[in-house]
Design an enzyme around this catalytic site. Structure first.
Site, PDB file in Angstrom:
ATOM      1  N   LYS A  50      31.606  49.140  32.597  1.00  0.00           N
ATOM      2  CA  LYS A  50      32.644  50.037  31.780  1.00  0.00           C
ATOM      3  C   LYS A  50      32.703  51.085  32.619  1.00  0.00           C
ATOM      4  O   LYS A  50      31.773  52.017  32.964  1.00  0.00           O
ATOM      5  CB  LYS A  50      31.687  50.395  30.275  1.00  0.00           C
ATOM      6  N   ASP A  65      42.931  55.465  33.283  1.00  0.00           N
ATOM      7  CA  ASP A  65      42.284  56.042  34.698  1.00  0.00           C
ATOM      8  C   ASP A  65      41.138  54.902  35.174  1.00  0.00           C
ATOM      9  O   ASP A  65      40.520  54.863  36.166  1.00  0.00           O
ATOM     10  CB  ASP A  65      41.935  57.432  34.761  1.00  0.00           C
ATOM     11  N   GLY A  66      40.980  54.001  34.048  1.00  0.00           N
ATOM     12  CA  GLY A  66      39.606  53.286  34.242  1.00  0.00           C
ATOM     13  C   GLY A  66      38.396  53.704  34.384  1.00  0.00           C
ATOM     14  O   GLY A  66      37.335  52.994  34.822  1.00  0.00           O
ATOM     15  N   ARG A  83      26.681  46.797  31.275  1.00  0.00           N
ATOM     16  CA  ARG A  83      25.909  45.941  30.237  1.00  0.00           C
ATOM     17  C   ARG A  83      25.412  44.529  30.495  1.00  0.00           C
ATOM     18  O   ARG A  83      26.244  43.725  31.257  1.00  0.00           O
ATOM     19  CB  ARG A  83      26.729  46.029  29.020  1.00  0.00           C
ATOM     20  N   ARG A 123      35.871  36.649  24.120  1.00  0.00           N
ATOM     21  CA  ARG A 123      35.961  37.372  22.672  1.00  0.00           C
ATOM     22  C   ARG A 123      36.859  36.482  22.082  1.00  0.00           C
ATOM     23  O   ARG A 123      37.560  35.501  22.424  1.00  0.00           O
ATOM     24  CB  ARG A 123      36.852  38.773  23.168  1.00  0.00           C
ATOM     25  N   ASP A 151      39.313  41.954  19.868  1.00  0.00           N
ATOM     26  CA  ASP A 151      39.005  41.726  21.017  1.00  0.00           C
ATOM     27  C   ASP A 151      37.805  42.568  21.326  1.00  0.00           C
ATOM     28  O   ASP A 151      37.101  42.615  22.533  1.00  0.00           O
ATOM     29  CB  ASP A 151      40.224  42.691  22.021  1.00  0.00           C
TER      30      ASP A 151
END
Length: 468
Positions: free
Chosen positions: A116, A128-129, A182, A189, A257
């Site tokens: 993430k 911007d990711g 993570r 999903r 999602d």
């Protein structure tokens, strides 16, 4: 419910490649100005054979994303769609994260390492990711608290500060940046299935069903694969909904999602723990209708399961899928008894008495005269333990039913063995706690309150597990 990580050798298995490139896009991580290790999960690193990495090696893999040996040579951004606040969105996917590696743990489960804040992907749109450091700190705290309370959740594996100044509309800016990794069972999903149904890709949908059955539920595929998979997901999602209620947790954004096919809680944004048993309590300031409020979370998860069932109708008759969906309510009620009793530290006493005690707990707490954390702390093992600030509350009429019923329940073995139960106050994770921790990091780069809170939460988790 209370899973203890089992040490295992490093066992890479990039199984996602079996699905083929119709399910993902190769991507590259951002080149960050700095990489400062802020958190490494030494509790879970041994479970996937990564505990012997030095801090420098850890940062190289989880800050610079050098590939792990014999694993994915290039990270992949997963493709999916989803309903966001009940509105279908076909323009999403991994927008600021990717699947970095897959490996087996000490139980033989296939686990993912996902990111993430690792940079832009084809699905970033105008984003911007990136991830704010505050967002990363909040996710560590959420996952540690939920794990301690017995909920199935992703494990925050790593948090690395990355040295960029980010602009955000919903918090003071510029603000510090980070990249998070993570560890969880699956990043597939409900929205992954929705995307394939949207494009009517029956062959790929069938391939995904087989993949999920084999790797996540350890079953072989077959003609009844879609119905079996839905039954598994409904069972696990009912358990997830119960875990949230028993923990007093509000995820905030239970879009389709954000529901993994293994029903682990993950992807934490505006989460909160509600101080009181308030069904209307919301976590997201933009959830004006209370769609994902504390009390509506089971309904929200069931609605997402309906979207999975609708996707699977490309492969199976709707009548064959209905029984699994119809079982959700009963499964949720049974799971809620298990989750609440585990937190309370009492043994079940039979379906009728268990249900009556559940109603009595909810009736007492719904008056919002005692905090959830305080109640479960004071009544651990089913008996009042010493004086409490809430003693007058427990003597009031709203707890009369609970007081009569709880006397018939036995403490779970070991429920009170840990010294935590002799503390003066329960461990909590409310918004004031989180903001105070962040304030020290933001103003003085002081990480000691953050580290102390994690130690306190893990100690509480040990105490709860002792009676599970």
């Amino acid at each position: 419910m209370f899973r203890t990580p089992l040490p295992a050798p490093y066992a890479p298995e990039p199984a996602i490649l079996q699905l083929g490139d119709a399910f993902y896009d190769p991507v590259a991580a951002a080149d960050f100005p700095r990489t400062i290790l802020r958190f490494r999960n030494d509790r879970w690193a041994p479970a996937v054979g990564l505990d012997r990495l030095s801090d420098e090696e850890w940062t190289a893999h989880f800050g610079r994303f050098a590939p792990l040996p014999d694993n994915l040579a290039t990270p992949v951004a997963l493709r999916y769609h989803g309903h966001q606040f009940r509105v279908y969105n076909p323009d999403i996917g991994d927008g600021r994260g990717f699947l970095f590696a897959q490996l087996r743990d000490g139980e033989g489960r296939l686990l993912d390492l996902g990111t993430k804040g690792s940079g832009q992907t084809p699905y970033s749109r105008f984003g911007d990711g990136r991830l704010t450091l505050k967002g990363g700190v909040r996710e560590v705290l959420a996952t540690e608290m939920l794990e301690a309370l017995g909920a199935e959740t992703s494990k925050t594996f790593s948090l690395v500060e990355t040295g960029e100044a980010l602009e955000r509309n919903d918090e003071p800016s510029p603000t510090r940046s980070a990249v998070l990794v993570r560890l969880q069972h699956s990043h597939i999903r409900i929205g992954t299935f929705q995307r394939l149904a949207f494009f009517e890709e029956r062959e790929n949908l069938a391939r995904l069903v087989d993949y999920c059955l084999r790797h996540y539920y350890r079953e072989e595929p077959g003609e009844d694969g879609p119905t079996r998979l839905l039954a598994h997901v409904v069972r696990e999602a009912a358990r997830l909904a119960a875990d949230y209620i028993a923990a007093g947790f509000v995820h905030g954004v239970l879009n389709s999602d954000n529901i993994a096919i293994t029903a682990e809680s993950f992807d934490y944004g505006p989460w909160r723990f509600t101080p009181y048993w308030d069904g209307h309590f919301t976590a997201a300031y933009f959830d004006h209708a209370g769609l994902y409020s504390f009390g509506r979370q089971p309904e929200a998860i069931h609605w997402d399961l309906l979207q999975l069932a609708r996707s699977l109708t490309l492969l199976a008759d709707a009548d064959s899928l209905s029984p699994a969906l119809d079982s959700f309510r009963d499964r949720f009620q049974a799971a809620l008894v298990r989750s609440l009793f585990a937190r309370l530290g009492v043994r079940p006493a039979g379906e009728e008495r268990d249900s009556a005690l559940l109603v009595a707990i909810e009736t007492g707490l719904a008056r919002q005269s005692v905090a959830i954390d305080r109640f479960f702390f004071d009544w651990r093992g089913g008996r009042r333990r010493g004086p409490s600030p809430a003693d007058q509350v427990y003597a009031a009429e709203e707890f009369a039913g609970f007081g009569r019923l709880i006397a018939d329940f036995e403490p779970a073995p070991g429920a009170l063995d840990h010294p935590y139960w002799s503390d003066a106050e329960p461990c909590s994770m409310h918004i004031e706690d989180v903001e105070a921790i962040w304030s020290r990091i933001d103003q003085a780069d002081d990480w000691s309150p953050f580290e102390a809170k994690i130690a306190a939460v893990r100690r509480m988790g040990e105490a709860i597990r002792a009676g599970a």
